[in-house]
Design an enzyme around this catalytic site. Structure first.
Site, PDB file in Angstrom:
ATOM      1  N   ARG A 294      52.089 -20.905  22.802  1.00 17.07           N
ATOM      2  CA  ARG A 294      53.102 -20.532  22.285  1.00 17.07           C
ATOM      3  C   ARG A 294      54.312 -21.190  22.659  1.00 17.07           C
ATOM      4  O   ARG A 294      54.899 -21.301  21.468  1.00 17.07           O
ATOM      5  CB  ARG A 294      53.335 -18.758  22.430  1.00 17.07           C
ATOM      6  CG  ARG A 294      52.250 -18.150  21.867  1.00 17.07           C
ATOM      7  CD  ARG A 294      52.044 -16.598  22.268  1.00 17.07           C
ATOM      8  NE  ARG A 294      51.069 -15.881  21.662  1.00 17.07           N
ATOM      9  CZ  ARG A 294      50.715 -14.714  21.804  1.00 17.07           C
ATOM     10  NH1 ARG A 294      51.407 -13.984  22.987  1.00 17.07           N
ATOM     11  NH2 ARG A 294      49.737 -14.266  21.120  1.00 17.07           N
ATOM     12  N   TYR A 434      49.857 -19.617  13.746  1.00 15.98           N
ATOM     13  CA  TYR A 434      48.674 -19.666  14.751  1.00 15.98           C
ATOM     14  C   TYR A 434      49.286 -19.084  15.953  1.00 15.98           C
ATOM     15  O   TYR A 434      50.469 -19.224  16.337  1.00 15.98           O
ATOM     16  CB  TYR A 434      47.822 -20.974  14.666  1.00 15.98           C
ATOM     17  CG  TYR A 434      48.461 -22.320  14.755  1.00 15.98           C
ATOM     18  CD1 TYR A 434      49.967 -22.484  15.271  1.00 15.98           C
ATOM     19  CD2 TYR A 434      47.883 -23.612  14.722  1.00 15.98           C
ATOM     20  CE1 TYR A 434      50.419 -23.700  15.234  1.00 15.98           C
ATOM     21  CE2 TYR A 434      48.393 -24.692  14.609  1.00 15.98           C
ATOM     22  CZ  TYR A 434      49.709 -24.997  15.171  1.00 15.98           C
ATOM     23  OH  TYR A 434      50.161 -26.146  15.324  1.00 15.98           O
ATOM     24  N   GLU A 435      48.501 -18.989  16.892  1.00 13.11           N
ATOM     25  CA  GLU A 435      48.912 -18.625  18.342  1.00 13.11           C
ATOM     26  C   GLU A 435      49.801 -17.350  18.369  1.00 13.11           C
ATOM     27  O   GLU A 435      50.585 -17.072  19.269  1.00 13.11           O
ATOM     28  CB  GLU A 435      49.611 -19.723  19.216  1.00 13.11           C
ATOM     29  CG  GLU A 435      49.093 -21.077  19.064  1.00 13.11           C
ATOM     30  CD  GLU A 435      47.497 -20.876  19.661  1.00 13.11           C
ATOM     31  OE1 GLU A 435      47.128 -20.270  20.150  1.00 13.11           O
ATOM     32  OE2 GLU A 435      46.799 -22.043  19.384  1.00 13.11           O
ATOM     33  N   GLY A 436      49.272 -16.476  17.661  1.00 15.72           N
ATOM     34  CA  GLY A 436      49.871 -15.174  17.260  1.00 15.72           C
ATOM     35  C   GLY A 436      50.972 -15.174  16.300  1.00 15.72           C
ATOM     36  O   GLY A 436      51.991 -15.819  16.582  1.00 15.72           O
ATOM     37  N   GLN A 441      54.245 -11.447  17.243  1.00 16.48           N
ATOM     38  CA  GLN A 441      55.265 -11.803  18.205  1.00 16.48           C
ATOM     39  C   GLN A 441      56.342 -10.870  18.429  1.00 16.48           C
ATOM     40  O   GLN A 441      56.923 -10.382  19.485  1.00 16.48           O
ATOM     41  CB  GLN A 441      55.904 -13.260  18.169  1.00 16.48           C
ATOM     42  CG  GLN A 441      54.823 -14.264  17.725  1.00 16.48           C
ATOM     43  CD  GLN A 441      54.087 -14.628  19.206  1.00 16.48           C
ATOM     44  OE1 GLN A 441      54.500 -14.436  20.350  1.00 16.48           O
ATOM     45  NE2 GLN A 441      52.934 -14.808  19.065  1.00 16.48           N
TER      46      GLN A 441
END
Length: 590
Positions: A294, A434-436, A441
């Site tokens: 992130r 991506y990555e959440g 978030q």
């Protein structure tokens, strides 16, 4: 073709004048002398501009291809990857015992920005390997570390993370990939994963997949998920590459951007895997990689904005359009350059003030990571944990917006492919997802991070801003401190609103979470600009160095405080409006 020049002067200013890295007592920071960091950044800058930048458009146009089960990367990628490995760039901040150089995360982050600005799709191959190696380093057995880390640190072998499945993205408790225990302690992994960045390619001898899967009979939902090391090729007892494992590429995803990265559908057919970390604690091990990723994605948001901004400036100075309303600036030409027009200046100042503020924020975050890990500082760990969703969400949302502004400077020429500006926008778009995804978030920030450790990290942040404003309360800092005070009060008011209203209606907090993430981000950049202004004033007072650079810093800081930071008031108003208007329509009325 777009160009890129490493912003090494700005990085040196941030590392040494703002963050004062070489004066820090964090273990390893004594090595970060100005001459040393400058040499590293200058060399990395050359690699970025001379090797990676020319391949950026090649990767975008060619993409990756799957032929007879083999994934081929774009022309020139393999040779460039060899250069990265030979230069030791892949293990810059990894432990020496596994072949790394043990540099602080701070320096690794600065170098990472240069490579990502030059070629995001290419840099993801080593970035994902770094994340997978970090997970093995944190949770692996001694045998696993000895087997995999030396070759992953050197990128002789690369790595991936495998979370998403066709039917589940954020809700990983729904996953179906199974891990059947074997008598020898290994597991047979079966299932399908999608959206796997760098899932397979022709640039390394092996690909080490970290795969989330469920062991039959384990707890339901997310509590039953474990993490496994699943190599593309099985590894022999002597560490050499052995037989092909039950891992194959089903397809390469056709994407909006990052075409040079092989985003794969991965099929696991009773592939041999090995448990990483504790049984049914896969998310704990995976989040070592996810949190690092992130921050890496936050860096990508900044990196694409910086590259786009640099090219927009060049175009705005060269392109002749219209006349300056206050008087002709190019009397020998048919028109004045675009940069004379106030609206173009507004756009470029938005971009410049974001990029330089975001870079300071990102490097400060990296310094907090070093402080947390190298100095074992729990307070620093709490603070960076709080700010990770802000870094990821705010920098990627804003970074994408800045690429759009840069593209807009070109007008119609920004929309066609000749000038290459659309690639920055297309490549930046994935960083919000991506990555959440950034909505997740924001929910993580408000739903979990604000209340973490009894609210200690957020209260520490408020006290830090309050203390800094009090310490810098002077006439020369007034232009920077007063706006920061106001913005910080907006942030505190919004946090108080959540505390008071969430008990009555949890949707009030959830509906305001996205605005809170952006409000928080603006306060952080305001804080970073105040610190840069202080450093610039101090440098000017000595009468040494590049006075024009420091004056430009002060001008840009004033712009951010006057034109960007007031957005906190808008975000507070939205937050305090609650969830009623957000949730008013019945689902069938949409």
């Amino acid at each position: 073709m777009p160009s890129y020049t490493a912003p090494t002067q700005d990085m040196a200013f941030l590392l040494h004048d703002v963050l004062k890295a070489d004066q820090s007592d964090i273990p390893g920071y004594a090595d970060l002398e100005r001459d040393f960091t400058s040499a590293v950044l200058e060399e990395a800058g050359k690699v970025a501009s001379e090797v990676l930048t020319p391949l950026n458009v090649v990767g975008d146009q060619e993409g990756c291809r799957l032929e007879n089960g083999v994934v081929y990367t774009p022309t020139g990628f393999k040779a460039a990857f060899e250069q990265m490995k030979e230069g030791g760039w892949t293990g810059l901040d990894m432990p020496e015992e596994f072949g790394g150089q043990n540099m602080p995360v701070l320096l690794g982050t600065a170098v990472g920005e240069l490579f990502s600005s030059a070629n995001q799709a290419f840099t993801m191959y080593q970035g994902l390997t770094h994340g997978a190696a970090s997970a093995i380093l944190a949770h692996g057995t001694d045998e696993q570390k000895a087997t995999f880390l030396p070759k992953m640190v050197s990128c002789e072998w690369t790595g991936t993370m495998n979370l998403t499945e066709p039917h589940c993205g954020t809700d990983l408790g729904l996953m179906r990939t199974k891990a059947e225990p074997q008598d020898d302690g290994s597991y047979k992994i079966s299932g399908q994963k999608i959206f796997i960045s760098a899932g397979d390619h022709d640039m390394s001898d092996n690909v080490i997949h970290l795969v989330l899967a469920k062991i039959p009979g384990g707890p339901e939902g997310i509590k039953g998920v474990s993490l496994f090391i699943v190599p593309k090729f099985n590894v022999n007892d002597d560490g050499s590459v052995g037989t092909r494992n039950g891992v194959s590429v089903g397809n390469i995803e056709h994407k909006m951007g990052i075409h040079g990265n092989s985003t794969c559908v991965m099929n696991y057919d009773e592939a041999t895997g090995f448990l990483l970390g504790d049984l049914h604690k896969g998310m704990r091990a995976m989040f070592t990689m996810m949190n690092e990723a992130r921050l890496g994605v936050a860096m990508q948001g900044l990196a694409q904005a910086e590259a786009a901004y640099q090219n927009a400036v060049i175009y705005a100075k060269d392109r002749l359009q219209g006349r300056d309303v206050t008087g002709v600036k190019n009397p020998d030409g048919p028109a004045d350059p675009l940069i004379v027009h106030p609206d173009i200046r507004r756009s470029l100042m938005d971009q410049k003030s974001f990029c330089e503020g975001a870079r300071a924020f990102l490097l400060w975050g990296a310094q907090l990571i070093d402080q947390a890990h190298r100095a074992e500082d729990k307070d620093a760990d709490g603070l960076i944990s709080l700010m990770t969703p802000v870094l990821k969400g705010f920098l990627t949302d804003q970074g994408y917006d800045m690429t759009v502004l840069a593209q807009q400077v070109y007008g119609g020429h920004g929309y066609i492919e000749e000038h290459g500006m659309s690639q920055f926008t297309r490549d930046a778009r994935i960083t919000q997802i991506y990555e959440g995804a950034n909505g997740v978030q924001a929910l993580d920030l408000v739903g979990r991070k604000l209340a973490a450790d009894g609210g200690k990290p957020i209260m520490a942040f408020f006290e830090m801003i309050k203390g800094y404003c009090k310490e810098q309360d002077s006439d020369e800092m007034k232009d920077f401190i007063e706006p920061l005070k106001t913005a910080s009060k907006h942030l505190q008011s919004s946090a108080m609103y959540f505390m008071q209203s969430a008990a009555k209606n949890p949707n009030n907090a959830l509906a305001g979470s996205y605005d809170f993430m952006h409000l928080f981000g603006h306060v952080c950049l305001g804080f970073m600009w105040a610190r840069q202004a202080r450093a610039a004033l101090d440098a000017l007072a000595t009468g040494e160095g590049d006075a024009t650079f420091y004056e430009t810093k002060l001008t840009t800081a004033r712009y951010y405080m006057a034109r960007r930071l007031p957005a906190t008031g808008m975000h507070l108003a939205r937050i305090e409006s609650g969830a009623d208007t957000v949730m008013a329509l019945d689902a069938e009325l949409f």
